[in-house]
Design an enzyme around this catalytic site. Structure first.
Site, PDB file in Angstrom:
ATOM      1  N   HIS A 208      18.142  40.016  22.583  1.00  0.00           N
ATOM      2  CA  HIS A 208      19.544  40.142  22.177  1.00  0.00           C
ATOM      3  C   HIS A 208      20.334  41.021  23.139  1.00  0.00           C
ATOM      4  O   HIS A 208      21.569  41.003  23.142  1.00  0.00           O
ATOM      5  CB  HIS A 208      19.658  40.660  20.735  1.00  0.00           C
ATOM      6  CG  HIS A 208      19.467  42.125  20.567  1.00  0.00           C
ATOM      7  ND1 HIS A 208      18.263  42.700  20.222  1.00  0.00           N
ATOM      8  CD2 HIS A 208      20.343  43.157  20.686  1.00  0.00           C
ATOM      9  CE1 HIS A 208      18.407  44.007  20.126  1.00  0.00           C
ATOM     10  NE2 HIS A 208      19.653  44.309  20.406  1.00  0.00           N
TER      11      HIS A 208
ATOM     12  N   ASP B 287      12.661  38.278  19.378  1.00  0.00           N
ATOM     13  CA  ASP B 287      13.593  39.113  20.138  1.00  0.00           C
ATOM     14  C   ASP B 287      12.862  39.814  21.277  1.00  0.00           C
ATOM     15  O   ASP B 287      12.545  41.005  21.206  1.00  0.00           O
ATOM     16  CB  ASP B 287      14.243  40.131  19.193  1.00  0.00           C
ATOM     17  CG  ASP B 287      15.439  40.823  19.821  1.00  0.00           C
ATOM     18  OD1 ASP B 287      15.870  40.400  20.909  1.00  0.00           O
ATOM     19  OD2 ASP B 287      15.937  41.789  19.206  1.00  0.00           O
TER      20      ASP B 287
ATOM     21  N   SER C 209      18.436  49.464  21.761  1.00  0.00           N
ATOM     22  CA  SER C 209      17.808  48.143  21.764  1.00  0.00           C
ATOM     23  C   SER C 209      16.914  47.926  22.974  1.00  0.00           C
ATOM     24  O   SER C 209      17.244  48.320  24.085  1.00  0.00           O
ATOM     25  CB  SER C 209      18.881  47.058  21.752  1.00  0.00           C
ATOM     26  OG  SER C 209      19.475  46.951  20.488  1.00  0.00           O
TER      27      SER C 209
END
Length: 392
Positions: A199, A248, A341
């Site tokens: 992502h 992911d 992230s």
């Protein structure tokens, strides 16, 4: 070319094909990228964009096996042919003398442990990557991935060297305009490859981002020997789902190899047969210091316990799968946050090696009691990682 060398080349091709066939036959999921992704994190407020965060025997394609005597009487170990550079054998009078058998199944070659000492380009640390954390015993603490800082070559320990495998992803234009610092993180797994979250990279091209290695304090120049790398390519998982954040995971390939030193070092991959439930792991990055707060200029870390999948699943309406890990303080307050992230959820094995067991993926808020951070479970993607690094 003599007969012996021809024999080795034939074996090399046969083993290479068998490795690729083995990987193709493993279950690998397939990519549906989405377009028109906004670069604004406000579109992902309900998910946290955390910073960018061993191979089991079945997948130990590139490792050292039994000890042996390599050319020029150098100490060596038996390795698969494709992972010992052919020019290592160029001075051998009879190449057949250095062939060996791996686990009674494969033909290998006795490869010098330290190729650099043999006067050849590269080094053992590079030729053995990506590596699994359980590929090494406790006595082997000078080469390979995931070595604690006290085991790394050069210099005294500093806080900036504590997690030398953590990468920072940034966009040059945004950084130059003062709009952002880094936007995600990653983990060094080879001299060319950074493991991250899909992502973070989805919708971006290679020339839109840079990878900084060896950074600690963004507000202080030259306090570490950080290096900025141009990106060669980005490989997002073929089945990454923007709606659920399933699969992911992504791999960034650098245009040029990085050099390993006391500021930059690769982390190990985890074993596939261990879930780490109730173990205490560490997550690190430059993300927000609290929800909706400022990002940190210095690299921060926090210890977080790994939750059971059942306890985690009961905390969310969204489906949590076997390819996820959940971790956070049970009473809240200890978690990763926006900007973290892709960063690693790290664990130190009994042999002292650090492994990345998770990749920071998503969460609701930051540090809320009863709402852990969700991570991509790295051990579920070992075949995919191999396919997109050393098998290419």
């Amino acid at each position: 070319m003599n007969v012996s060398l021809i024999f080795v080349v034939i074996l090399l091709n046969v083993i290479k094909e068998s490795v690729l066939v083995s990987i193709r036959n493993d279950k690998v999921l397939v990519n549906r990228p989405f377009n028109n992704r906004s670069s604004s994190p406000t579109n992902f407020e309900h998910f946290r964009r955390k910073r960018y965060l061993g191979l089991s025997k079945r997948f130990k394609i590139n490792k050292r096996y039994q000890e042996c005597v390599a050319p020029d009487d150098a100490k060596g170990h038996c390795k698969h042919l494709i992972f010992c550079p052919m020019h290592v054998l160029k001075n051998a009078k009879n190449v057949l003398d250095y062939l060996c058998v791996i686990e009674r199944m494969h033909v290998g070659v006795c490869c010098p442990d330290d190729i650099a000492l043999s006067g050849l380009a590269g080094s053992q640390i590079i030729s053995d990557l990506p590596g699994g954390g359980d590929d090494y015993d406790e006595k082997d603490n000078t080469t390979g991935c995931g070595i604690p800082i006290e085991g790394n070559p050069g210099g005294k320990k500093s806080i900036g060297q504590q997690w030398p495998w953590i990468a920072a992803l940034y966009r040059p234009k945004e950084m130059a305009q003062g709009l952002e610092q880094q936007f995600c993180g990653g983990s060094v797994i080879t001299e060319y490859h950074i493991l991250t979250a899909a992502h973070c990279t989805l919708g971006l091209t290679a020339d839109e981002i840079r990878v900084r290695l060896g950074e600690y304090n963004f507000a202080q120049a030259n306090e570490s020997r950080s290096v900025d790398h141009i990106v060669e390519s980005i490989t997002d998982h073929e089945d990454f789902d923007k709606a659920t954040y399933a699969n992911d995971i992504s791999i960034i390939k650098l245009r040029t190899a990085t050099s390993f030193n006391s500021y930059i070092w690769p982390i190990c991959l985890p074993p596939i047969d261990r879930d780490f439930v109730n173990e205490v792991a560490i997550v690190a990055g430059w993300g927000q210091v609290y929800y909706a707060g400022p990002v940190s200029e210095v690299l921060r870390h926090v210890e977080v316990p790994v939750w059971t999948l059942e306890k985690c699943a009961n905390s969310f309406l969204q489906r949590i799968t076997d390819s996820n890990l959940c971790a956070a303080g049970y009473d809240g307050g200890k978690d990763s946050c926006l900007g973290d992230s892709g960063g690693p959820l790290m664990f130190q094995l009994e042999n002292g090696r650090w492994i990345t067991i998770g990749i920071v993926s998503w969460g609701i808020g930051c540090g809320n009691k009863g709402s852990p951070g969700i991570y991509t479970k790295v051990s579920s993607y070992i075949p995919w990682i191999i396919k997109n690094t050393i098998a290419k």
